[in-house]
Scaffold this motif. Structure first.
Motif, PDB file in Angstrom:
ATOM      1  N   ALA A  62       0.914  -1.228  -0.135  1.00 33.01           N
ATOM      2  CA  ALA A  62      -0.057  -0.127  -0.014  1.00 33.01           C
ATOM      3  C   ALA A  62       0.915   1.475   0.087  1.00 33.01           C
ATOM      4  N   TYR A  63       2.006   1.138   0.484  1.00 35.82           N
ATOM      5  CA  TYR A  63       2.935   2.480   0.560  1.00 35.82           C
ATOM      6  C   TYR A  63       4.049   2.224  -0.546  1.00 35.82           C
ATOM      7  N   LYS A  64       4.257   1.424  -1.050  1.00 36.87           N
ATOM      8  CA  LYS A  64       5.451   1.233  -2.085  1.00 36.87           C
ATOM      9  C   LYS A  64       5.591   2.292  -3.056  1.00 36.87           C
ATOM     10  N   ALA A  65       4.219   2.596  -3.787  1.00 33.15           N
ATOM     11  CA  ALA A  65       4.255   3.720  -4.743  1.00 33.15           C
ATOM     12  C   ALA A  65       4.875   5.178  -3.920  1.00 33.15           C
ATOM     13  N   ARG A  66       4.437   5.256  -2.837  1.00 36.10           N
ATOM     14  CA  ARG A  66       4.508   6.655  -2.009  1.00 36.10           C
ATOM     15  C   ARG A  66       6.188   6.632  -1.714  1.00 36.10           C
ATOM     16  N   THR A  67       6.501   5.449  -1.492  1.00 30.95           N
ATOM     17  CA  THR A  67       7.983   5.526  -0.909  1.00 30.95           C
ATOM     18  C   THR A  67       8.926   5.490  -2.126  1.00 30.95           C
ATOM     19  N   MET A  68       8.683   4.989  -3.265  1.00 34.66           N
ATOM     20  CA  MET A  68       9.481   4.925  -4.354  1.00 34.66           C
ATOM     21  C   MET A  68       9.551   6.272  -4.944  1.00 34.66           C
ATOM     22  N   GLU A  69       8.367   7.063  -4.844  1.00 36.67           N
ATOM     23  CA  GLU A  69       8.082   8.429  -5.309  1.00 36.67           C
ATOM     24  C   GLU A  69       9.134   9.400  -4.495  1.00 36.67           C
ATOM     25  N   ALA A  70       9.092   9.267  -3.355  1.00 34.88           N
ATOM     26  CA  ALA A  70      10.004   9.786  -2.266  1.00 34.88           C
ATOM     27  C   ALA A  70      11.618   9.474  -2.594  1.00 34.88           C
ATOM     28  N   LEU A  71      11.599   8.293  -2.831  1.00 33.05           N
ATOM     29  CA  LEU A  71      13.196   7.890  -3.221  1.00 33.05           C
ATOM     30  C   LEU A  71      13.613   8.390  -4.309  1.00 33.05           C
ATOM     31  N   HIS A  72      12.991   8.472  -5.391  1.00 31.49           N
ATOM     32  CA  HIS A  72      13.149   8.903  -6.672  1.00 31.49           C
ATOM     33  C   HIS A  72      13.635  10.423  -6.651  1.00 31.49           C
ATOM     34  N   ALA A  73      12.654  11.008  -5.937  1.00 33.75           N
ATOM     35  CA  ALA A  73      12.694  12.393  -5.768  1.00 33.75           C
ATOM     36  C   ALA A  73      13.956  12.971  -5.177  1.00 33.75           C
ATOM     37  N   VAL A  74      14.659  12.203  -4.163  1.00 35.05           N
ATOM     38  CA  VAL A  74      15.697  12.374  -3.698  1.00 35.05           C
ATOM     39  C   VAL A  74      17.026  12.154  -4.243  1.00 35.05           C
ATOM     40  N   THR A  75      16.857  10.795  -4.909  1.00 32.59           N
ATOM     41  CA  THR A  75      18.259  10.152  -5.908  1.00 32.59           C
ATOM     42  C   THR A  75      18.221  11.257  -6.916  1.00 32.59           C
ATOM     43  N   GLN A  77      17.688  14.361  -7.438  1.00 35.60           N
ATOM     44  CA  GLN A  77      18.606  15.575  -6.942  1.00 35.60           C
ATOM     45  C   GLN A  77      19.842  15.139  -6.815  1.00 35.60           C
ATOM     46  N   ALA A  78      20.062  14.162  -6.135  1.00 36.31           N
ATOM     47  CA  ALA A  78      21.514  13.966  -5.947  1.00 36.31           C
ATOM     48  C   ALA A  78      21.901  13.111  -7.074  1.00 36.31           C
ATOM     49  N   ARG A  79      21.418  12.701  -8.149  1.00 38.13           N
ATOM     50  CA  ARG A  79      22.092  12.013  -9.223  1.00 38.13           C
ATOM     51  C   ARG A  79      22.728  10.703  -8.812  1.00 38.13           C
ATOM     52  N   VAL A  80      22.110  10.109  -8.010  1.00 38.91           N
ATOM     53  CA  VAL A  80      22.310   8.859  -7.684  1.00 38.91           C
ATOM     54  C   VAL A  80      21.265   7.735  -8.173  1.00 38.91           C
ATOM     55  N   ARG A  81      21.855   6.644  -8.738  1.00 37.17           N
ATOM     56  CA  ARG A  81      21.177   5.567  -9.329  1.00 37.17           C
ATOM     57  C   ARG A  81      20.299   4.837  -8.245  1.00 37.17           C
ATOM     58  N   LEU A  82      19.099   4.682  -8.279  1.00 36.94           N
ATOM     59  CA  LEU A  82      18.342   3.976  -7.601  1.00 36.94           C
ATOM     60  C   LEU A  82      17.644   2.772  -8.424  1.00 36.94           C
ATOM     61  N   VAL A 148      17.977   9.096   4.503  1.00 38.63           N
ATOM     62  CA  VAL A 148      18.440   7.784   3.782  1.00 38.63           C
ATOM     63  C   VAL A 148      19.679   8.407   3.050  1.00 38.63           C
ATOM     64  N   MET A 149      19.718   9.669   2.394  1.00 40.18           N
ATOM     65  CA  MET A 149      20.567  10.262   1.626  1.00 40.18           C
ATOM     66  C   MET A 149      21.869  10.552   2.361  1.00 40.18           C
ATOM     67  N   LEU A 171       9.396  17.373  -2.300  1.00 45.83           N
ATOM     68  CA  LEU A 171      10.600  18.241  -1.787  1.00 45.83           C
ATOM     69  C   LEU A 171      10.385  19.591  -1.687  1.00 45.83           C
ATOM     70  N   LEU A 172      10.732  20.190  -0.776  1.00 46.97           N
ATOM     71  CA  LEU A 172      10.822  21.511  -0.984  1.00 46.97           C
ATOM     72  C   LEU A 172      11.938  22.424  -1.387  1.00 46.97           C
ATOM     73  N   ALA A 173      12.067  23.503  -1.748  1.00 51.10           N
ATOM     74  CA  ALA A 173      13.081  24.069  -2.459  1.00 51.10           C
ATOM     75  C   ALA A 173      14.386  23.831  -1.732  1.00 51.10           C
ATOM     76  N   LEU A 174      14.537  24.201  -0.331  1.00 50.78           N
ATOM     77  CA  LEU A 174      15.547  24.143   0.675  1.00 50.78           C
ATOM     78  C   LEU A 174      15.965  22.714   0.756  1.00 50.78           C
ATOM     79  N   ASP A 175      14.957  21.526   0.509  1.00 48.87           N
ATOM     80  CA  ASP A 175      15.545  20.259   0.352  1.00 48.87           C
ATOM     81  C   ASP A 175      16.350  20.045  -0.825  1.00 48.87           C
ATOM     82  N   LYS A 176      16.026  20.313  -1.863  1.00 49.99           N
ATOM     83  CA  LYS A 176      16.691  20.435  -3.017  1.00 49.99           C
ATOM     84  C   LYS A 176      18.103  20.987  -3.208  1.00 49.99           C
TER      85      LYS A 176
END
Length: 306
Positions: A62-75, A77-82, A148-149, A171-176
């Motif tokens: 039930a939470y996988k799509a949401r969790t992957m969305e967040a992980l893709h957002a941070v990776t 920005q960091a240019r890290v392969r997920l 995680v990052m 993510l907010l502007a400051l997170d990015k």
């Protein structure tokens, strides 16, 4: 005419004051994110390889799509392969990031989600584990994805890492800003807070329309912060207020933090990072840290003496 001049002057000053307040708040958040909740300033840790994630546990689907969305957002920005290995056969998963949705009774009420980073030295993340209570997994996703990052602090301000943040759907502007700086070529794993702060500040300045004002505000913030941290290292000042408000700082953490800060100040003056270069002050702070048993300071003193 006189009233018109005063009105014009006030109209010019108000936007400048608002800019200074907003920029200073951003700088404050960037500094606060370099502190662990225990009351100890931290070094930069980050991934140096692909992140291979496995999501499992109670109601995980039930939470996988949401969790992957967040992980893709941070990776992204960091240019890290997920890589999602959740559906691969167990023998082929080889995950270095395990995310588990746990029962609602598994964690404490004041810590509904937790991220544990595994690193042999405070530089490169070897693996990470995240636990999120079933009822809190949705709201925790972006917050824990930042941890995680390697971004470990809980600053105030407009960031998903803030305890005062409400429901976050991105993510907010400051997170990015944090993530881009954290994983930029200028940022090296193991950097001290004073080495990392200018890299974070430059990324924030790049987002500002008035860069000249931002540069002046940055320099004021550097001067104020160094003075505050000298008082803290001397036992007279304190950790950032947001760290105290978390309720998780400890006497041992703050005591260790004073030793670490003495070492970090020595490095700052030695390298001219955040503080002006000053070898005499650098040696003074390194000697203080060394006397408190700080091995990094002892090694640095040996190098300075050669």
């Amino acid at each position: 005419m006189r009233r018109s001049c005063w009105g014009l002057l006030l109209g010019l000053l108000l936007p400048l004051g608002a800019f200074a307040d907003e920029f200073d708040q951003g700088m404050g958040s960037l500094w606060e994110v370099l502190w662990h909740q225990s009351g100890t300033p931290t070094r930069i840790v980050r991934w140096e390889n692909d992140v291979r994630v496995r999501i499992h546990g109670v109601n995980a689907a039930a939470y996988k799509a949401r969790t992957m969305e967040a992980l893709h957002a941070v990776t992204d920005q960091a240019r890290v392969r997920l890589v999602d290995v959740s559906e691969l056969p167990a023998a082929e998963q080889q995950a270095n990031l395990n995310i588990e949705v746990v029962p609602d009774t598994a964690l404490q009420d004041n810590q509904p989600c937790v991220t544990l980073l595994n690193f042999k030295t405070e530089t490169r993340i070897e693996s990470a584990t995240v636990q999120m209570r079933n009822k809190d997994a949705w709201r925790c996703a972006y917050h824990e994805a930042m941890h995680v990052m390697g971004v470990r602090g809980h600053p105030s301000g407009l960031t998903v890492l803030s305890y005062s943040a409400g429901r976050m759907d991105g993510l907010l502007a400051l997170d990015k800003v944090m993530l881009r700086a954290w994983y930029s070529p200028r940022m090296r794993p193991g950097m001290t807070p004073f080495e990392a702060l200018p890299v974070l500040a430059d990324e924030l300045i790049a987002t500002q329309a008035n860069k000249a004002l931002a540069l002046k505000a940055r320099d004021r913030f550097f001067t104020t912060t160094v003075a505050q941290m000298q008082a803290y290292a001397n036992g007279q000042g304190d950790v950032p207020a947001v760290v105290k408000r978390s309720g998780k700082s400890t006497a041992d953490g703050i005591h260790f933090g004073r030793s670490e800060m003495s070492y970090f100040l020595g490095v700052a003056y030695l390298q001219g990072a955040t503080a002006p270069r000053d070898t005499m002050l650098a040696v003074r702070w390194l000697e203080r840290a060394s006397a408190m048993g700080n091995r990094g300071a002892q090694a640095q003193l040996g190098a300075v003496g050669q």
